[in-house]
Scaffold this active site. Structure first.
Site, PDB file in Angstrom:
ATOM      1  N   HIS B 219       0.947  -1.138  -0.077  1.00  0.00           N
ATOM      2  CA  HIS B 219       0.491   0.117   0.335  1.00  0.00           C
ATOM      3  C   HIS B 219       1.156   1.213   0.070  1.00  0.00           C
ATOM      4  CE1 HIS B 219      -2.759   2.310   0.737  1.00  0.00           C
ATOM      5  NE2 HIS B 219      -3.854   2.440   1.914  1.00  0.00           N
ATOM      6  N   HIS B 258      -1.587   0.823 -12.680  1.00  0.00           N
ATOM      7  CA  HIS B 258      -2.728   1.186 -11.232  1.00  0.00           C
ATOM      8  C   HIS B 258      -4.088   0.065 -11.777  1.00  0.00           C
ATOM      9  CE1 HIS B 258      -5.266   3.671  -8.732  1.00  0.00           C
ATOM     10  NE2 HIS B 258      -4.163   4.149  -7.927  1.00  0.00           N
ATOM     11  N   ASP B 314       3.866   6.821  -7.335  1.00  0.00           N
ATOM     12  CA  ASP B 314       4.571   6.956  -6.895  1.00  0.00           C
ATOM     13  C   ASP B 314       5.526   6.868  -7.728  1.00  0.00           C
ATOM     14  OD1 ASP B 314       3.791   5.876  -4.197  1.00  0.00           O
ATOM     15  OD2 ASP B 314       3.090   4.065  -5.588  1.00  0.00           O
TER      16      ASP B 314
END
Lengths: 391, 391
Positions: B219, B258, B314
């Site tokens: 996560h 994603h 990220d």
């Protein structure tokens, strides 16, 4: 959204080998063993082993496991010092959640593999009672009792809490309570533990989160409410009018009814016997009052709504804990002392499941029902151009 | 079990007014406002108000809200003392989970109503940065910096962390990072927060559990892994061979792809610009390397598997945080500093939802696949009668 998924009730989310509830027949099994068998023949330590390892231990495994549980009962002195900085009226569940998370600040076992998860499980099963008892002593300005390695898990906790070694009958009753609350499939706290573990967070982190979920009044707080009811009613002759009055107002009777069991909760059956035994032993009215509550609620529900209702695990555990002289606000921490066995087993299962379908990080769908002003969203108006009073 | 519910992917569990992801068009909105608008025109404090209250503040509401945020930045001295008892190499996320839970040991706001939940939300949004910065100073043997009320939320955190007031450009970049990470519907940590809140546990308890979920490497830990990749690659000319080698081994490229976005993640778009700006400002190669990683991964995925892949949040946040001189192991705590705004909004929505269907305690179904020896379960054999070696 469609109401069918509300609270995820009835939505299967993962396989488990750990426990099963047969709600129709009132059976609860841990790893294949009926809990009624386990309460009669086993003890909490062995049940912990069973829940963690999927089988009962051999003699040498049992001896090794129990001696490791005993060795890990202590908590660091620094942690005791930290506890003494808290508000003395802080909720024991809040304290437990924080200090279980804090275990990772003191211990740094390797935690990336399955074997070390078992070490952490032992550490948690052993230390949750010590944290609970230490905090209770500290908040009352009493000296913390060091764990006694010659005592069983059940007896040692009562000793650390009260400073007195319990007699064998009391020890056995408390041990049975621990067995009965050790697991119950995907209840809210266990599902929380599994969810945190599904992100690959470590076991202390997941167990701390589970304690948070258990602290909610809809989950772990119910037997506290039952005891408040008993103390409010006080004598058996007042039960009938008290219950009828509550029902007239449309209020729920705590400790009665369960989402899954359609018959007598097997744990309630055992706790009923224990409550009776304790009430007779120390000559207190709590069993009689509770039994009367059960009877009146069953009769009234049948009469008023034509439905069958049964006691759940909380109805008789309230009086049992009260007669064991456990302070009422420790009822939920004691639930945690037992349920941590199930949590740790579920965390290991979630992280190291070997059979397909393996669990994955839980990320459900949200149904957006908010503002949505066209494809770009609402138009942002700078602070100075906004009206001071909202329309 | 059927695999369709694994990870609850695609299973709607509750309504929300807080945020919405349009995965097809690459849009993220907070309470109706496009995050691209918010990053251009708003600031983190205002976004917190928006997330909590469903509308942008008026001028006086904004002033009141920001001054309350500033007033609650401090943490108790005792908490600082407790922190100094920890292992200095403890994980900052473990520390954060424990000390957020511990807030309830120091503060006892009334927490049974919606209004006091807003007080706790402000307390959490303000104190999570202070806890994070204090721990970082303590573990490095440095003096804890008291919060500076004249600074914004973003600038104050960087000041408490480093001891230096950041320049305006750096402050703005960090503020945008905080806006971008503030909410993302029912991700694993937010769903954990909602789940704990669904038992009626209080906000500190639910937020602490969410931090636990965020700490998992699946996560919150991904941008740390991206930065490790950048440091491993070191120069732009090594990118191509490095990526190809990983792909040959069947490994995933961190920061790419994603579960929800089928196009460019809008947050990645903003972070890409910030990374470029910072790399130019301080003349470092991290933007160029990251951009090359993006390009090579896109090309190779197209060539090898015929699929489109896009950077996620990220990929570029890693180099942005690195160039902001944030220690790599604080990347996930900084995620928490921002996401706590979303968590607190979701906790309030979960507990105080006014429109039907209202959320209920989450208790999903388990599918028992373990031992089950007949209707009574397995037969218990006493320890002494068990074989020492298992069959």
């Amino acid at each position: 959204m469609d109401t069918k998924n509300i609270g995820l009730r009835g939505i299967p989310v993962a396989d488990t080998r750990i426990s099963n509830i047969d709600g129709e027949r009132g059976k609860l099994i841990y790893r294949g063993y009926d809990i009624l068998d386990l309460t009669k023949n086993s003890n909490f330590e062995e049940v912990c082993y069973l829940l963690l390892h999927d089988e009962l231990p051999t003699k040498s495994e049992y001896e090794d496991f129990t001696s490791r549980l005993k060795e890990t009962r202590y908590i660091p002195k620094q942690m005791q010092t930290n506890m003494s900085n808290w508000r003395k009226d802080a909720d024991p569940m809040d304290m437990l959640q924080a200090f279980v998370a804090a275990l990772s600040g003191y211990f740094d076992e390797e935690f990336s593999n399955k074997e070390s998860s078992y070490d952490r499980a032992i550490n948690l099963i052993s230390k949750v009672p010590t944290i609970t008892a230490s905090w209770h002593r500290i908040r009352n300005g009493k000296k913390i009792m060091d764990p006694k390695p010659e005592l069983t898990h059940a007896a040692n906790f009562l000793y650390m809490l009260t400073g007195e070694v319990p007699d064998e009958e009391i020890e056995k009753i408390f041990d049975i309570c621990l067995i009965l609350h050790a697991d119950h499939t995907f209840n809210a706290s266990t599902f929380t533990a599994r969810q945190v573990a599904s992100t690959r967070a470590h076991m202390y982190s997941a167990a701390s989160a589970a304690i948070g979920a258990l602290s909610g009044e809809l989950h772990g707080g119910a037997n506290y409410e039952v005891m408040r009811m008993l103390l409010d009613i006080k004598t058996e002759d007042k039960v009938e009018s008290w219950i009828k009055e509550k029902m007239d107002k449309g209020e729920r009777i705590m400790g009665m009814g369960h989402a899954v069991y359609r018959t007598y909760d097997p744990r309630a059956r055992v706790l009923k016997e224990l409550s009776k035994k304790l009430s007779e032993k120390i000559n207190l009215p709590w069993f009689d009052i509770t039994q009367k509550i059960e009877q009146v609620t069953i009769d009234e529900m049948k009469k008023r709504k034509g439905v069958d209702i049964y006691p759940n695990v909380d109805l008789y555990s309230a009086s049992v804990y009260y007669m064991l002289k456990i302070p009422m606000d420790l009822n939920t921490p004691i639930f945690a002392i037992s349920r941590v066995a199930g949590w740790t087993a579920h965390i290991i299962e979630e992280k190291f499941a070997e059979a397909a379908p393996k669990p994955a990080l839980y990320r459900p769908q949200a149904v957006y029902v908010g503002k949505y002003c066209g494809p770009q969203g609402c138009e942002y108006k700078p602070l100075d151009l906004r009206a001071e009073t909202k329309q």
